[in-house]
Design a protein around this motif. Structure first.
Motif, PDB file in Angstrom:
ATOM      1  N   GLY A   1     -10.441  44.483 -34.290  1.00 31.17           N
ATOM      2  CA  GLY A   1     -11.460  45.171 -35.062  1.00 31.17           C
ATOM      3  C   GLY A   1     -12.878  44.675 -34.874  1.00 31.17           C
ATOM      4  N   THR A   2     -13.083  43.637 -34.063  1.00 34.46           N
ATOM      5  CA  THR A   2     -14.423  43.144 -33.784  1.00 34.46           C
ATOM      6  C   THR A   2     -15.205  44.210 -33.030  1.00 34.46           C
ATOM      7  N   VAL A   3     -16.466  44.392 -33.394  1.00 38.54           N
ATOM      8  CA  VAL A   3     -17.319  45.359 -32.702  1.00 38.54           C
ATOM      9  C   VAL A   3     -18.091  44.606 -31.622  1.00 38.54           C
ATOM     10  N   VAL A   4     -17.962  45.083 -30.377  1.00 38.86           N
ATOM     11  CA  VAL A   4     -18.580  44.416 -29.229  1.00 38.86           C
ATOM     12  C   VAL A   4     -19.299  45.448 -28.358  1.00 38.86           C
ATOM     13  N   PRO A   5     -20.302  44.994 -27.580  1.00 42.79           N
ATOM     14  CA  PRO A   5     -20.927  45.908 -26.625  1.00 42.79           C
ATOM     15  C   PRO A   5     -19.889  46.410 -25.629  1.00 42.79           C
ATOM     16  N   ASP A   6     -20.012  47.654 -25.242  1.00 41.28           N
ATOM     17  CA  ASP A   6     -19.087  48.220 -24.259  1.00 41.28           C
ATOM     18  C   ASP A   6     -19.364  47.627 -22.883  1.00 41.28           C
ATOM     19  N   GLY A   7     -18.459  47.824 -21.957  1.00 39.03           N
ATOM     20  CA  GLY A   7     -18.632  47.336 -20.594  1.00 39.03           C
ATOM     21  C   GLY A   7     -18.146  45.908 -20.444  1.00 39.03           C
ATOM     22  N   TYR A   8     -18.942  45.104 -19.723  1.00 36.49           N
ATOM     23  CA  TYR A   8     -18.540  43.735 -19.416  1.00 36.49           C
ATOM     24  C   TYR A   8     -18.161  42.942 -20.655  1.00 36.49           C
ATOM     25  N   PHE A   9     -18.979  42.990 -21.706  1.00 35.01           N
ATOM     26  CA  PHE A   9     -18.693  42.170 -22.887  1.00 35.01           C
ATOM     27  C   PHE A   9     -17.410  42.606 -23.589  1.00 35.01           C
ATOM     28  N   ALA A  10     -17.079  43.889 -23.547  1.00 39.40           N
ATOM     29  CA  ALA A  10     -15.821  44.357 -24.129  1.00 39.40           C
ATOM     30  C   ALA A  10     -14.631  43.840 -23.321  1.00 39.40           C
ATOM     31  N   ILE A  11     -14.753  43.883 -22.004  1.00 41.02           N
ATOM     32  CA  ILE A  11     -13.686  43.356 -21.149  1.00 41.02           C
ATOM     33  C   ILE A  11     -13.525  41.858 -21.379  1.00 41.02           C
ATOM     34  N   ARG A  12     -14.632  41.161 -21.398  1.00 41.43           N
ATOM     35  CA  ARG A  12     -14.589  39.709 -21.606  1.00 41.43           C
ATOM     36  C   ARG A  12     -13.940  39.375 -22.944  1.00 41.43           C
ATOM     37  N   HIS A  13     -14.320  40.090 -23.982  1.00 40.19           N
ATOM     38  CA  HIS A  13     -13.730  39.856 -25.301  1.00 40.19           C
ATOM     39  C   HIS A  13     -12.216  40.073 -25.252  1.00 40.19           C
ATOM     40  N   ALA A  14     -11.798  41.182 -24.670  1.00 36.32           N
ATOM     41  CA  ALA A  14     -10.371  41.510 -24.651  1.00 36.32           C
ATOM     42  C   ALA A  14      -9.537  40.431 -23.996  1.00 36.32           C
ATOM     43  N   PHE A  15     -10.038  39.861 -22.895  1.00 34.31           N
ATOM     44  CA  PHE A  15      -9.213  38.917 -22.150  1.00 34.31           C
ATOM     45  C   PHE A  15      -9.451  37.456 -22.521  1.00 34.31           C
ATOM     46  N   GLU A  16     -10.510  37.168 -23.253  1.00 30.08           N
ATOM     47  CA  GLU A  16     -10.698  35.801 -23.736  1.00 30.08           C
ATOM     48  C   GLU A  16     -10.123  35.611 -25.135  1.00 30.08           C
ATOM     49  N   GLU A  17     -10.125  36.674 -25.921  1.00 29.37           N
ATOM     50  CA  GLU A  17      -9.693  36.570 -27.317  1.00 29.37           C
ATOM     51  C   GLU A  17      -8.252  37.009 -27.538  1.00 29.37           C
ATOM     52  N   HIS A  18      -7.699  37.754 -26.602  1.00 32.55           N
ATOM     53  CA  HIS A  18      -6.370  38.333 -26.797  1.00 32.55           C
ATOM     54  C   HIS A  18      -5.505  38.142 -25.561  1.00 32.55           C
ATOM     55  N   SER A  19      -4.215  38.196 -25.762  1.00 31.47           N
ATOM     56  CA  SER A  19      -3.290  38.093 -24.633  1.00 31.47           C
ATOM     57  C   SER A  19      -3.249  39.421 -23.882  1.00 31.47           C
ATOM     58  N   ARG A  20      -2.765  39.356 -22.673  1.00 28.70           N
ATOM     59  CA  ARG A  20      -2.606  40.589 -21.892  1.00 28.70           C
ATOM     60  C   ARG A  20      -1.659  41.546 -22.618  1.00 28.70           C
ATOM     61  N   ALA A  21      -0.610  41.001 -23.217  1.00 28.15           N
ATOM     62  CA  ALA A  21       0.355  41.843 -23.931  1.00 28.15           C
ATOM     63  C   ALA A  21      -0.303  42.559 -25.108  1.00 28.15           C
ATOM     64  N   GLU A  22      -1.163  41.872 -25.845  1.00 27.96           N
ATOM     65  CA  GLU A  22      -1.881  42.515 -26.952  1.00 27.96           C
ATOM     66  C   GLU A  22      -2.760  43.646 -26.428  1.00 27.96           C
ATOM     67  N   TYR A  23      -3.453  43.388 -25.324  1.00 22.95           N
ATOM     68  CA  TYR A  23      -4.317  44.401 -24.722  1.00 22.95           C
ATOM     69  C   TYR A  23      -3.502  45.622 -24.309  1.00 22.95           C
ATOM     70  N   VAL A  24      -2.400  45.400 -23.617  1.00 24.76           N
ATOM     71  CA  VAL A  24      -1.551  46.490 -23.134  1.00 24.76           C
ATOM     72  C   VAL A  24      -1.062  47.341 -24.301  1.00 24.76           C
ATOM     73  N   ARG A  25      -0.598  46.696 -25.359  1.00 25.44           N
ATOM     74  CA  ARG A  25      -0.091  47.447 -26.519  1.00 25.44           C
ATOM     75  C   ARG A  25      -1.205  48.225 -27.221  1.00 25.44           C
ATOM     76  N   ALA A  26      -2.318  47.579 -27.482  1.00 28.34           N
ATOM     77  CA  ALA A  26      -3.392  48.205 -28.263  1.00 28.34           C
ATOM     78  C   ALA A  26      -4.077  49.339 -27.513  1.00 28.34           C
ATOM     79  N   TYR A  27      -4.191  49.207 -26.198  1.00 31.89           N
ATOM     80  CA  TYR A  27      -4.932  50.188 -25.410  1.00 31.89           C
ATOM     81  C   TYR A  27      -4.029  51.107 -24.589  1.00 31.89           C
ATOM     82  N   ASP A  28      -2.721  51.030 -24.828  1.00 31.23           N
ATOM     83  CA  ASP A  28      -1.768  51.838 -24.074  1.00 31.23           C
ATOM     84  C   ASP A  28      -2.037  51.698 -22.580  1.00 31.23           C
TER      85      ASP A  28
END
Length: 103
Positions: A38-65
């Motif tokens: 639920g964190t609001v982040v700038p789209d693009g690079y910072f969103a990608i960076r947030h997803a992979f630094e703050e969350h596991s790959r499995a969390e990303y896969v599930r949340a973003y289908d």
């Protein structure tokens, strides 16, 4: 020919430097809410960076289908940017101060 292109929502704007592209993405596009936390982040690079630094790959896969190809693509983009960009310069341009942590 400019080496960096913004692909957010089909934007297509080109930039001579990766730093200019990141500043554009951060200032000209809407921020996004992370589907994992639920964190609001700038789209693009910072969103990608947030997803992979703050969350596991499995969390990303599930949340973003997403699938493993989506993960590899975004990790490749992140790595290319981090190999090329002066991220401290980006931060300084975004907030006008030095010594600030990245978003």
């Amino acid at each position: 020919m400019p080496a960096w292109e913004c692909d957010i929502d089909g934007c297509g704007e080109h930039f001579d430097s990766v730093e200019n592209a990141i500043v554009h993405q951060t200032t000209e596009h809407e921020r996004r809410e992370c589907k994992v936390c639920g964190t609001v982040v700038p789209d693009g690079y910072f969103a990608i960076r947030h997803a992979f630094e703050e969350h596991s790959r499995a969390e990303y896969v599930r949340a973003y289908d997403a699938d493993s190809s989506d993960v590899r693509t975004r990790e490749r983009i992140r790595d290319e940017i981090e190999d090329s960009a002066n991220l401290q310069q980006v931060v300084e341009r975004l907030d006008g101060t030095s010594g600030t942590e990245l978003p």
